[in-house]
Design an enzyme around this catalytic site. Structure first.
Site, PDB file in Angstrom:
ATOM      1  N   GLU A 357      60.002  71.032  22.553  1.00 53.23           N
ATOM      2  CA  GLU A 357      61.213  70.566  23.248  1.00 53.23           C
ATOM      3  C   GLU A 357      60.814  69.808  24.526  1.00 53.23           C
ATOM      4  OE1 GLU A 357      64.492  73.158  24.998  1.00 53.23           O
ATOM      5  OE2 GLU A 357      65.526  72.464  23.207  1.00 53.23           O
ATOM      6  N   HIS A 388      46.635  85.535   5.102  1.00 54.73           N
ATOM      7  CA  HIS A 388      47.089  85.744   3.725  1.00 54.73           C
ATOM      8  C   HIS A 388      48.203  84.783   3.355  1.00 54.73           C
ATOM      9  CE1 HIS A 388      44.671  89.401   3.537  1.00 54.73           C
ATOM     10  NE2 HIS A 388      45.096  89.634   4.771  1.00 54.73           N
ATOM     11  N   LYS A 508      74.828  68.535  18.729  1.00 49.57           N
ATOM     12  CA  LYS A 508      75.911  69.428  19.170  1.00 49.57           C
ATOM     13  C   LYS A 508      77.255  68.701  19.077  1.00 49.57           C
ATOM     14  CE  LYS A 508      72.921  71.792  22.496  1.00 49.57           C
ATOM     15  NZ  LYS A 508      72.623  71.997  23.897  1.00 49.57           N
TER      16      LYS A 508
HETATM   17  O1  F6P Z   1      70.032  73.038  22.927  1.00 46.26           O
HETATM   18  C1  F6P Z   1      68.867  73.146  23.633  1.00 46.26           C
HETATM   19  C2  F6P Z   1      69.039  74.056  24.807  1.00 46.26           C
HETATM   20  O2  F6P Z   1      69.694  73.392  25.821  1.00 46.26           O
HETATM   21  C3  F6P Z   1      67.705  74.589  25.282  1.00 46.26           C
HETATM   22  O3  F6P Z   1      67.022  73.709  26.085  1.00 46.26           O
HETATM   23  C4  F6P Z   1      68.117  75.848  25.932  1.00 46.26           C
HETATM   24  O4  F6P Z   1      67.040  76.719  26.136  1.00 46.26           O
HETATM   25  C5  F6P Z   1      69.121  76.369  24.937  1.00 46.26           C
HETATM   26  O5  F6P Z   1      69.787  75.212  24.476  1.00 46.26           O
HETATM   27  C6  F6P Z   1      70.112  77.358  25.477  1.00 46.26           C
HETATM   28  O6  F6P Z   1      70.857  76.828  26.528  1.00 46.26           O
HETATM   29  P1  F6P Z   1      71.678  77.747  27.512  1.00 46.26           P
HETATM   30  O7  F6P Z   1      70.720  78.640  28.210  1.00 46.26           O
HETATM   31  O8  F6P Z   1      72.376  76.807  28.437  1.00 46.26           O
HETATM   32  O9  F6P Z   1      72.653  78.537  26.678  1.00 46.26           O
END
Ligand code: F6P
Length: 546
Positions: A357, A388, A508
Site C-alpha cells: 500500500e 509444504h 470504494k
Molecule cells: O482503504 C485503505 C485504508 O484507508 C487503509 O489505508 C487503512 O488502513 C484502512 O483503509 C482502514 O482505514 P480506517 O482506519 O480509516 O478505517
C-alpha cells in the site's frame, strides 16, 4: 532527470551485467568470511545479508545511489515532521509516537510529544480499568471479551502484535479474550457473536477516518446484537460496550461514542503506521502498558539507529537497498516473507499492507510515470508450513524470488518443557537448511554423482535472515520499525510518496454505485458488459424464491 539516468544507477546497471551470472555458491567460495562481512547488528536484531547476490562493490554502489537520492535529507524531513505526504499535505510522524516522555517535537506550533504522552496516559487508564475488572457491561458484570473492529491499518498491526507477543501476556490479561473482526461480509462477526456473552463483551471501534464502511457495518451489527440481547437504551450500550479510536473526534461523536470512551490519534499518522498509537490498545491489553512502552522503546532504538548510522552499517537502509538491487537490477519481482516462529504468523499480512500500500505506485512525487519497477509482489506464510506448500516453486520453479527469513534464536528456554524446546530447535534447523539450499542449490551435496534432473536444485535464490535474540516487546518494536524505515528508504529511491493510498479510493466509490442496483434489486444504469451480466445473474438468483 529520473533516477535511472543518474551515475550511480548507470554504474549499478553495468555492475549487474558484470556480476549477474555469479552464483551465490561462488561468492561463498571466494570469501570464507562472507557471514562476518555481510552481517549487521543493532541490539536484539541481526541481519545476515551474506546470502544476497551482492559483493562489496554492490553495497558501495548502492550506498552511493542512496546518497545521490538525498536520502539523509529525506530522513531528516521524515523525523522533523515536514509535510512529505504531499498529496494530502501532511507529515508522517509515526516516529514521534515512540519518542520517550520529556522530548520535544514542535509540529504546527505545538509540542506533540505532550499530546502523545497524554493519550498514552488515557490509554493506560482504560487498560488498568479493564484489567482490574472495573469496566462493566450493561448488567454490571466485568467485561472479559474484547472485540477489535477495524480493517487494514486499524486491524493488521494490533492483530499481528497480539499474536507475536502472546508470551509476554500479563497475568491481568488472562481473564480476557481478545478477538479481531475485519471482514466486510460479516462472516467473522457472525461466527463470533454466537459464542459471546453480550453482557461482558466490549467492542473497540478502530478507524482512523471512522468512515470505513467495513468497520461501520460490523459495528452496526454488533450494536444491533447488543440491543436485542440487552433491552437497555443505546446510550447505556454506547457507554458500556464501545470504545472508539480515531483521528476524527466528530465522527466518533456522531456514532455515539461518549467522551470517556474516545481515544485519539492524528492525521499525521498513516493508518498502516498507527499500531504505536491508541490503535495499539488491544496490544496494551494483552501485554500491559509496561510491555507496550517496551515495544515503543524498541522502535525508538531503531529510529535512532536509522537516523544516525552511516548507510553502510544502517539496518533499514541496507535492507532497503538490497531490495532495490534485487528489484531494479536483478529484475526479481517477488518477495516472500517467511517467519520461522508461529507467533509471527500475521507478519506477512501486515507487511503486505505496509509495503504494497505504501510503495505499490507507478507515478513519482511529481506525477511522472516511472520507468523502473517499484514494489514487488509480497506474500508469505509461516516458513515450516510454506515448506509444504510453495517452497517447491522457490527451489525448482522458474521465478526468482527474494526471501526474508525471520527467526528467533531463543524460545521456550524458561519453559521447563524439553519437547517444546526441541520443537524450536527443529524449526531453527529447518530455517537454516532452507536458506542454505535456496542459496547454494545442490552444491550443498558432498558427493559429486550427478543427480537426475528432477532432483536438481539451481539455488541462487537470494535471502536475508533476520535473527531476533528473542521475541520480546522490545525486539518486536525494533523489527517492525526496521520494516517501516526500509519501506521509506525504497520510496525515496523510487521517488514516490509512500504515505498515501489513492489507488484504493475509486473502488470504494464504485462499490457505493453498485450497492444501489443490488439493494433495489433492479439495474437502472449500464455498466460494462461483465458487470451488467454479473449483476443480472445475481439479481436473478436472488429473486428466485425456490
Ligand atoms: O482503504 C485503505 C485504508 O484507508 C487503509 O489505508 C487503512 O488502513 C484502512 O483503509 C482502514 O482505514 P480506517 O482506519 O480509516 O478505517
Amino acid at each position: 532527470m529520473t533516477v535511472t539516468q543518474t551515475k550511480p544507477w548507470r554504474l549499478l546497471r553495468r555492475h549487474a551485467v558484470k556480476t549477474g551470472n555469479l552464483h551465490l555458491g561462488d561468492l561463498f567460495d571466494e570469501d570464507p568470511d562472507r557471514f562476518d562481512n555481510y552481517t549487521l547488528r543493532d541490539e536484539q536484531l541481526l541481519l545476515d545479508f551474506s546470502k544476497q547476490r551482492i559483493t562489496r562493490q554492490t553495497t558501495e554502489l548502492l550506498c552511493s545511489l542512496a546518497r545521490d537520492s538525498d536520502l539523509s535529507a529525506w530522513i531528516e524531513k521524515l523525523f522533523s515532521g515536514d509535510a512529505i505526504n504531499t498529496s494530502e499535505n501532511r507529515a508522517a510522524l509515526h516516529t514521534a509516537l515512540r519518542l520517550p516522555p520529556g522530548n520535544e517535537l514542535i509540529h504546527k506550533g505545538k509540542n506533540i510529544v505532550e499530546d502523545i504522552q497524554e493519550n498514552l496516559a488515557r490509554m493506560e487508564e482504560i487498560v488498568n480499568r479493564i484489567h482490574a475488572g472495573q469496566w462493566r457491561g450493561y448488567s454490571g458484570l466485568a467485561v472479559d471479551t474484547i472485540v477489535n473492529i477495524g480493517v487494514g491499518g486499524s486491524d493488521l498491526g494490533p492483530f499481528m502484535a497480539c499474536k507475536a507477543l502472546s508470551d509476554a501476556r500479563v497475568p491481568e490479561a488472562n481473564r480476557l479474550n481478545i478477538y479481531f473482526v475485519s471482514s466486510m461480509d460479516g462472516s467473522q462477526i457472525a461466527d463470533r457473536l454466537d459464542s459471546f456473552n453480550p453482557a461482558t463483551t466490549l467492542f473497540i471501534l478502530s478507524s482512523k477516518s471512522f468512515t470505513t464502511i467495513d468497520t461501520l457495518s460490523n459495528a452496526n451489527t454488533a450494536m444491533q446484537w447488543l440491543r436485542q440481547a440487552s433491552g437497555v437504551s443505546e446510550e447505556v450500550l454506547h457507554r458500556r460496550h464501545f470504545i472508539g479510536i480515531s483521528a476524527s473526534g466528530e465522527k466518533m461523536i456522531e456514532w455515539g461514542i461518549p467522551p470517556n470512551s474516545r481515544l485519539f490519534f492524528w492525521d499525521w499518522i498513516g493508518g498502516r503506521y498507527s499500531m504505536w498509537s491508541a490503535i495499539g490498545l488491544p496490544i496494551a491489553l494483552e501485554i500491559g502498558m509496561q510491555g507496550f512502552r517496551q515495544m515503543l522503546a524498541g522502535a525508538h532504538t531503531m529510529d535512532q539507529h536509522f537516523r544516525s548510522t552511516p548507510f553502510e552499517q544502517n539496518l533499514p537502509v541496507m535492507l532497503a537497498m538490497v531490495g532495490i538491487w534485487n528489484v531494479n537490477f536483478l529484475n526479481i519481482r517477488a518477495h516472500a516473507i517467511l517467519p520461522y516462529d508461529g507467533r509471527l504468523s500475521h507478519l506477512p499480512a501486515y507487511l503486505e499492507q505496509l509495503e504494497m500500500e505504501s510503495n505499490g505506485k507507478s507515478v513519482d512525487r511529481d506525477g511522472n510515470d516511472v520507468d523502473y519497477n517499484t514494489c514487488p509482489i509480497l506474500w508469505g506464510e509461516i516458513g515450516p508450513n510454506a515448506q509444504h506448500a510453495f517452497y517447491q516453486l522457490l527451489h525448482q520453479g522458474t521465478e526468482s524470488v527474494m526471501c526474508d527469513f525471520v527467526v528467533t534464536a531463543r524460545r521456550y528456554h524458561h519453559s521447563g518443557n524439553p519437547e517444546l524446546q526441541q520443537q524450536h530447535t527443529l524449526t531453527l534447523a529447518n530455517c537454516l537448511a532452507q536458506s542454505r539450499i535456496l542459496a547454494l542449490g545442490d552444491r550443498v551435496i558432498d558427493d559429486d554423482v550427478t543427480a537426475p534432473f528432477f532432483k536438481r536444485y539451481r539455488g541462487n535464490q537470494p535471502s536475508t535472515t533476520i535473527l531476533l535474540d528473542e521475541l520480546t516487546p522490545y525486539g518486536f518494536g525494533q523489527l517492525i520499525a526496521l520494516y517501516e524505515h526500509k519501506v521509506f528508504v525504497q520510496s525515496v529511491i523510487w521517488g514516490i510518496n509512500p504515505f498515501d493510498q489513492w489507488g484504493v479510493e475509486l473502488g470504494k466509490d464504485m462499490a457505493t454505485e453498485l450497492l444501489e442496483p443490488l439493494l433495489q434489486q433492479q439495474a437502472h444504469r449500464q455498466f460494462d458488459s461483465s458487470t451488467n451480466g454479473l449483476l443480472a445473474a445475481i439479481l436473478e438468483k436472488q429473486s428466485d424464491k425456490s
